[in-house]
Motif scaffolding. Sequence first.
Motif, PDB file in Angstrom:
ATOM      1  N   LEU A 383       0.854  -1.188   0.000  1.00  0.00           N
ATOM      2  CA  LEU A 383       0.000   0.000   0.000  1.00  0.00           C
ATOM      3  C   LEU A 383       0.888   1.236   0.000  1.00  0.00           C
ATOM      4  O   LEU A 383       1.839   1.323   0.779  1.00  0.00           O
ATOM      5  N   GLU A 384       0.550   2.177  -0.861  1.00  0.00           N
ATOM      6  CA  GLU A 384       1.302   3.427  -0.923  1.00  0.00           C
ATOM      7  C   GLU A 384       0.363   4.589  -0.592  1.00  0.00           C
ATOM      8  O   GLU A 384      -0.616   4.832  -1.302  1.00  0.00           O
ATOM      9  N   PHE A 385       0.657   5.282   0.509  1.00  0.00           N
ATOM     10  CA  PHE A 385      -0.107   6.457   0.931  1.00  0.00           C
ATOM     11  C   PHE A 385       0.762   7.684   0.656  1.00  0.00           C
ATOM     12  O   PHE A 385       1.861   7.814   1.227  1.00  0.00           O
ATOM     13  N   GLY A 386       0.292   8.578  -0.210  1.00  0.00           N
ATOM     14  CA  GLY A 386       1.098   9.740  -0.553  1.00  0.00           C
ATOM     15  C   GLY A 386       0.318  11.034  -0.460  1.00  0.00           C
ATOM     16  O   GLY A 386      -0.922  11.050  -0.479  1.00  0.00           O
ATOM     17  N   ASP A 387       1.050  12.137  -0.344  1.00  0.00           N
ATOM     18  CA  ASP A 387       0.417  13.462  -0.327  1.00  0.00           C
ATOM     19  C   ASP A 387       1.402  14.473  -0.881  1.00  0.00           C
ATOM     20  O   ASP A 387       2.598  14.199  -1.028  1.00  0.00           O
ATOM     21  N   THR A 388       0.865  15.645  -1.215  1.00  0.00           N
ATOM     22  CA  THR A 388       1.688  16.755  -1.710  1.00  0.00           C
ATOM     23  C   THR A 388       1.729  17.853  -0.663  1.00  0.00           C
ATOM     24  O   THR A 388       1.656  19.041  -0.982  1.00  0.00           O
ATOM     25  N   GLY A 389       1.832  17.440   0.611  1.00  0.00           N
ATOM     26  CA  GLY A 389       1.807  18.382   1.714  1.00  0.00           C
ATOM     27  C   GLY A 389       3.137  19.038   1.990  1.00  0.00           C
ATOM     28  O   GLY A 389       4.018  19.107   1.126  1.00  0.00           O
ATOM     29  N   CYS A 390       3.284  19.463   3.251  1.00  0.00           N
ATOM     30  CA  CYS A 390       4.463  20.246   3.631  1.00  0.00           C
ATOM     31  C   CYS A 390       5.729  19.417   3.747  1.00  0.00           C
ATOM     32  O   CYS A 390       6.837  19.955   3.701  1.00  0.00           O
ATOM     33  N   GLY A 391       5.594  18.100   3.894  1.00  0.00           N
ATOM     34  CA  GLY A 391       6.774  17.243   4.033  1.00  0.00           C
ATOM     35  C   GLY A 391       7.313  17.215   5.455  1.00  0.00           C
ATOM     36  O   GLY A 391       6.877  17.974   6.327  1.00  0.00           O
ATOM     37  N   ILE A 392       8.283  16.327   5.670  1.00  0.00           N
ATOM     38  CA  ILE A 392       8.873  16.126   6.999  1.00  0.00           C
ATOM     39  C   ILE A 392      10.384  16.271   6.876  1.00  0.00           C
ATOM     40  O   ILE A 392      10.995  15.693   5.970  1.00  0.00           O
ATOM     41  N   GLU A 441      10.040  14.735   1.566  1.00  0.00           N
ATOM     42  CA  GLU A 441      10.872  15.860   1.135  1.00  0.00           C
ATOM     43  C   GLU A 441      10.123  17.147   1.456  1.00  0.00           C
ATOM     44  O   GLU A 441       8.937  17.288   1.127  1.00  0.00           O
ATOM     45  N   LEU A 442      10.807  18.061   2.116  1.00  0.00           N
ATOM     46  CA  LEU A 442      10.178  19.313   2.518  1.00  0.00           C
ATOM     47  C   LEU A 442       9.649  20.069   1.306  1.00  0.00           C
ATOM     48  O   LEU A 442      10.351  20.238   0.303  1.00  0.00           O
ATOM     49  N   THR A 446       4.983  13.608   1.279  1.00  0.00           N
ATOM     50  CA  THR A 446       5.381  12.440   2.068  1.00  0.00           C
ATOM     51  C   THR A 446       4.728  11.195   1.492  1.00  0.00           C
ATOM     52  O   THR A 446       3.582  11.241   1.034  1.00  0.00           O
ATOM     53  N   VAL A 447       5.462  10.070   1.536  1.00  0.00           N
ATOM     54  CA  VAL A 447       4.936   8.793   1.062  1.00  0.00           C
ATOM     55  C   VAL A 447       5.209   7.723   2.117  1.00  0.00           C
ATOM     56  O   VAL A 447       6.347   7.548   2.561  1.00  0.00           O
ATOM     57  N   PHE A 448       4.141   7.030   2.533  1.00  0.00           N
ATOM     58  CA  PHE A 448       4.255   5.885   3.435  1.00  0.00           C
ATOM     59  C   PHE A 448       4.072   4.611   2.608  1.00  0.00           C
ATOM     60  O   PHE A 448       3.104   4.508   1.839  1.00  0.00           O
ATOM     61  N   ILE A 449       4.996   3.659   2.751  1.00  0.00           N
ATOM     62  CA  ILE A 449       4.913   2.366   2.077  1.00  0.00           C
ATOM     63  C   ILE A 449       4.637   1.299   3.138  1.00  0.00           C
ATOM     64  O   ILE A 449       5.415   1.119   4.073  1.00  0.00           O
ATOM     65  N   CYS A 450       3.524   0.608   2.972  1.00  0.00           N
ATOM     66  CA  CYS A 450       3.098  -0.384   3.953  1.00  0.00           C
ATOM     67  C   CYS A 450       2.915  -1.735   3.253  1.00  0.00           C
ATOM     68  O   CYS A 450       2.131  -1.839   2.305  1.00  0.00           O
TER      69      CYS A 450
END
Length: 456
Positions: A383-392, A441-442, A446-450
Amino acid sequence: MSIKWRLTGLFLVMTGLSLLLFWVGECVKLNPVGQQVDFEVALLALCFPAGAVYAYSSYLSRRLEKLHLATQRIAKGNFERIDFADSTDEIGEFTAELNSLSRHVEMIVQNGTQEAHKMEAILAGMQEGVVSVDHVGRVVLVNAAANKIFERRDTARKVKYLLELTYDSELEHLIRRVLAGEPGATRETRFEQKTIQSQVNPILNEQGQPRGAVIVMHDVTELRRLEQMRTEFVANVSHELRTPLTSIKGFVETLLDGAADVPSLRERFLKIIQAETLRLQRLIEDLLTLAHFEGRENRGELGSGKISYLQQAYKKIQPVILSFAQVKGIEVEIDLPDDLPPLSIGEDLLSQLLLNLLENAVKYTTEGRVWLKAQAYEGAVRLEFGDTGCGIPEEMLPRIFERFYRVDKARSREQGGTGLGLSIVKHMVEGVGGTINVTSELGVGTVFICDLPRAK
């Protein structure tokens, strides 16, 4: 018969024979050819006793040589029995005692060897490192656990002094004091990234004087880390509970002081109290959920024969995610193939996992999109959860699964986060035998791989 009586009898017999031969020789002198016979008789009188004594002494010498070789074999560890079955003299008695001594020494050596092997097995199987030193501080023993603690690779090389293992001079001084007669003591030292607890005790002789010391070492790095986590956890829980309770207490006191008589203030304050109460409720529920997942007896329940389908689990939380994203104007992309295999996790837990990660993605994205993709692999579904947010920030990535850790504390509290969501997700995934990783990446996202295991 004893050797002395044998030698005495042999002397008497040989003397008698010599006298007899001498007498015969004197009698023969009366013959005309006496001169020739006299020489032969004299030679016979001399050689016969000498030959008999030489033969008997050779016999004794062979027996003594056999005893000499037997003692050499015993000294080398060969305890084979010496056989003088036909001997009853002093040498035979000595041989019997030597055989008895040999058997006794063999039993002592066997017992000592067994004890040594037993001690080696105990030391090799110990999780604690053990180092033993003699009365002057020279190292005489280092077990495998100690080599592992101090990361020794060349274990074949003998260690002469403790400073070759650790450069802790204070531990060396502590050992010196124990060898000087002081009682045992404990000390914690830092070795690279490890915390080592060392217990030093003297080895006493029969007179009660130290003849060495033994140092038992425990790697307490994980224990100290857990203690630090517990301290931080208690502090975080106290802070998270105190903040909404202080707010509720303040607004209740304000209402009691007369603000309740003003409808606009009353409604505003009650809404704040309700929001803080819901925040407390979420915090307590997350704490109970986390405690349930962390309990050893409950870990087996996460994937014990339960199966679920990703599409059905997502349908349960779809309205919540879509409404939340619609309010913020964020696009949600879901790519779940119809032929995905079932997963080895309960449907409710899978729905909670999807909700936590997608809600986080929407929460920290101000514009753009979030997505969920799934792809089947051998033995697992990714499962890949991604967003185009602020990053970490990269330096914060290793800690984001810790309890109460927030990248942006102000924004998290403002949006009602408890700081436990990702920690709960990590425990859920690992509880069913899966893995979860994150890249970020700031300013990009962010992408979470589960990876979750397939149902068997």
